[in-house]
Write a protein that holds these residues in place. Structure first.
Motif, mmCIF file in Angstrom:
data_model
loop_
_atom_site.group_PDB
_atom_site.id
_atom_site.type_symbol
_atom_site.label_atom_id
_atom_site.label_comp_id
_atom_site.label_asym_id
_atom_site.label_seq_id
_atom_site.Cartn_x
_atom_site.Cartn_y
_atom_site.Cartn_z
ATOM 1 N N LEU A 195 1.003 -0.702 0.394
ATOM 2 C CA LEU A 195 -0.159 0.119 0.179
ATOM 3 C C LEU A 195 0.866 1.262 0.085
ATOM 4 C CD1 LEU A 195 -3.183 1.505 0.440
ATOM 5 C CD2 LEU A 195 -2.539 0.919 2.650
ATOM 6 N N ALA A 196 2.132 2.032 0.836
ATOM 7 C CA ALA A 196 2.728 2.667 0.507
ATOM 8 C C ALA A 196 3.334 2.192 -0.271
ATOM 9 C CB ALA A 196 3.421 2.288 2.174
ATOM 10 N N LYS A 197 3.744 1.934 -0.820
ATOM 11 C CA LYS A 197 5.079 2.475 -2.411
ATOM 12 C C LYS A 197 4.310 2.367 -3.410
ATOM 13 C CE LYS A 197 9.378 1.059 -1.154
ATOM 14 N NZ LYS A 197 9.925 1.975 -1.269
ATOM 15 N N SER A 198 2.449 2.200 -3.735
ATOM 16 C CA SER A 198 1.336 1.766 -4.255
ATOM 17 C C SER A 198 0.906 3.474 -4.087
ATOM 18 C CB SER A 198 0.272 1.029 -4.488
ATOM 19 O OG SER A 198 1.414 -0.637 -4.817
ATOM 20 N N ILE A 199 1.443 4.306 -3.667
ATOM 21 C CA ILE A 199 0.692 5.454 -3.268
ATOM 22 C C ILE A 199 1.038 6.810 -4.288
ATOM 23 C CG2 ILE A 199 -0.183 7.639 -1.571
ATOM 24 C CD1 ILE A 199 -0.981 5.152 0.603
ATOM 25 N N GLY A 200 0.860 7.415 -4.963
ATOM 26 C CA GLY A 200 1.944 8.672 -5.201
ATOM 27 C C GLY A 200 0.635 9.569 -5.459
ATOM 28 N N TRP A 201 1.430 11.001 -5.778
ATOM 29 C CA TRP A 201 0.909 12.200 -5.634
ATOM 30 C C TRP A 201 -0.611 12.198 -5.454
ATOM 31 C CZ3 TRP A 201 -1.251 16.205 -8.716
ATOM 32 C CH2 TRP A 201 -0.516 15.542 -10.609
ATOM 33 N N LEU A 202 -1.062 11.768 -6.739
ATOM 34 C CA LEU A 202 -3.274 11.558 -6.886
ATOM 35 C C LEU A 202 -3.195 10.578 -6.308
ATOM 36 C CD1 LEU A 202 -3.208 11.913 -10.464
ATOM 37 C CD2 LEU A 202 -3.235 13.776 -8.961
ATOM 38 N N GLY A 203 -2.724 9.869 -4.999
ATOM 39 C CA GLY A 203 -3.609 8.768 -4.646
ATOM 40 C C GLY A 203 -3.137 7.962 -4.013
ATOM 41 N N LEU A 204 -4.244 6.593 -4.075
ATOM 42 C CA LEU A 204 -4.306 5.066 -4.582
ATOM 43 C C LEU A 204 -3.992 4.499 -5.819
ATOM 44 C CD1 LEU A 204 -3.397 1.676 -3.328
ATOM 45 C CD2 LEU A 204 -5.875 1.870 -3.014
ATOM 46 N N ARG A 205 -2.868 3.599 -6.327
ATOM 47 C CA ARG A 205 -2.980 3.649 -7.874
ATOM 48 C C ARG A 205 -3.026 2.329 -7.733
ATOM 49 N NH1 ARG A 205 2.898 5.607 -9.567
ATOM 50 N NH2 ARG A 205 3.624 5.024 -7.368
ATOM 51 N N ARG A 206 -4.607 1.795 -8.384
ATOM 52 C CA ARG A 206 -4.736 0.142 -7.881
ATOM 53 C C ARG A 206 -4.454 -0.791 -8.620
ATOM 54 N NH1 ARG A 206 -10.472 1.317 -4.768
ATOM 55 N NH2 ARG A 206 -11.135 -1.103 -5.983
ATOM 56 N N ARG A 207 -4.154 -0.488 -9.798
ATOM 57 C CA ARG A 207 -3.274 -1.323 -10.420
ATOM 58 C C ARG A 207 -2.286 -1.561 -9.839
ATOM 59 N NH1 ARG A 207 -4.120 0.041 -16.878
ATOM 60 N NH2 ARG A 207 -6.601 -0.687 -16.938
ATOM 61 N N LEU A 208 -1.014 -0.976 -9.792
ATOM 62 C CA LEU A 208 0.173 -1.138 -9.290
ATOM 63 C C LEU A 208 0.002 -1.632 -7.484
ATOM 64 C CD1 LEU A 208 2.867 -0.602 -9.112
ATOM 65 C CD2 LEU A 208 3.102 1.171 -7.976
ATOM 66 N N PHE A 209 -0.895 -1.185 -6.972
ATOM 67 C CA PHE A 209 -1.841 -2.187 -5.462
ATOM 68 C C PHE A 209 -1.705 -3.705 -5.776
ATOM 69 C CE2 PHE A 209 -4.598 -3.777 -2.714
ATOM 70 C CZ PHE A 209 -3.092 -3.653 -1.078
ATOM 71 N N LEU A 210 -2.534 -3.906 -6.661
ATOM 72 C CA LEU A 210 -3.056 -5.611 -7.266
ATOM 73 C C LEU A 210 -1.967 -5.948 -7.795
ATOM 74 C CD1 LEU A 210 -6.138 -3.901 -8.384
ATOM 75 C CD2 LEU A 210 -6.329 -5.678 -6.386
ATOM 76 N N SER A 211 -0.833 -5.758 -8.564
ATOM 77 C CA SER A 211 0.022 -6.304 -8.857
ATOM 78 C C SER A 211 0.990 -7.035 -8.245
ATOM 79 C CB SER A 211 0.495 -5.398 -10.075
ATOM 80 O OG SER A 211 0.998 -4.730 -9.750
ATOM 81 N N ARG A 212 0.858 -5.557 -7.167
ATOM 82 C CA ARG A 212 2.140 -5.969 -6.194
ATOM 83 C C ARG A 212 1.104 -6.999 -4.877
ATOM 84 N NH1 ARG A 212 6.103 -2.281 -4.913
ATOM 85 N NH2 ARG A 212 6.127 -1.041 -5.911
ATOM 86 N N ILE A 213 0.195 -7.242 -4.924
ATOM 87 C CA ILE A 213 -0.200 -8.655 -4.576
ATOM 88 C C ILE A 213 -0.292 -9.832 -4.959
ATOM 89 C CG2 ILE A 213 -2.555 -9.093 -2.557
ATOM 90 C CD1 ILE A 213 -1.247 -7.141 -1.166
#
Length: 123
Positions: A70-88
């Motif tokens: 989650l921490a690595k997937s948060i950008g300046w516009l908020g949570l990057r869901r695709r990046l978060f899902l790919s990490r999970i």
């Protein structure tokens, strides 16, 4: 006649002493058996608690991994869901399907759904 009575008394006394010792030995054997059963039960409980402790540590590690993703997937516009899902998804692929680490799968799924705001299916 007197000698026979004295010998009878000695024999009866020896017999009584043998009965007392036999009763004590039987009680000791029963106590030992009870103690052995209690010890075996305690060892089984200890093994169960060790297993539970290992599983709880793995669950904690899974939560830590979700928080890291989650921490690595948060950008300046908020949570990057695709990046978060790919990490999970990557974490799920890297987690073994058997052994103590297998308990991470359920936690990864539940906590990632919680982060995404998805309600778990009922049933």
């Amino acid at each position: 006649m007197r000698d026979a009575s004295a010998q009878e008394l000695l024999l009866l006394s020896a017999l009584q002493e043998c009965r007392i010792q036999l009763t004590a030995a039987r009680n000791d054997a029963l106590a030992s058996a009870d103690l052995r059963h209690e010890l075996e039960a305690a060892l089984r409980r200890e093994e169960h608690l060790k297993t539970e402790l290992v599983q709880e540590r793995e669950r904690t590690e899974a939560v830590r991994l979700v928080l890291h993703a989650l921490a690595k997937s948060i950008g300046w516009l908020g949570l990057r869901r695709r990046l978060f899902l790919s990490r999970i998804a990557r974490l799920g692929r890297e987690t073994p399907d058997s052994g103590p680490q297998a308990v991470r799968h359920d936690v990864l799924l539940a906590e990632s759904r919680r982060v995404l705001g998805v309600t778990p299916p009922t049933g």
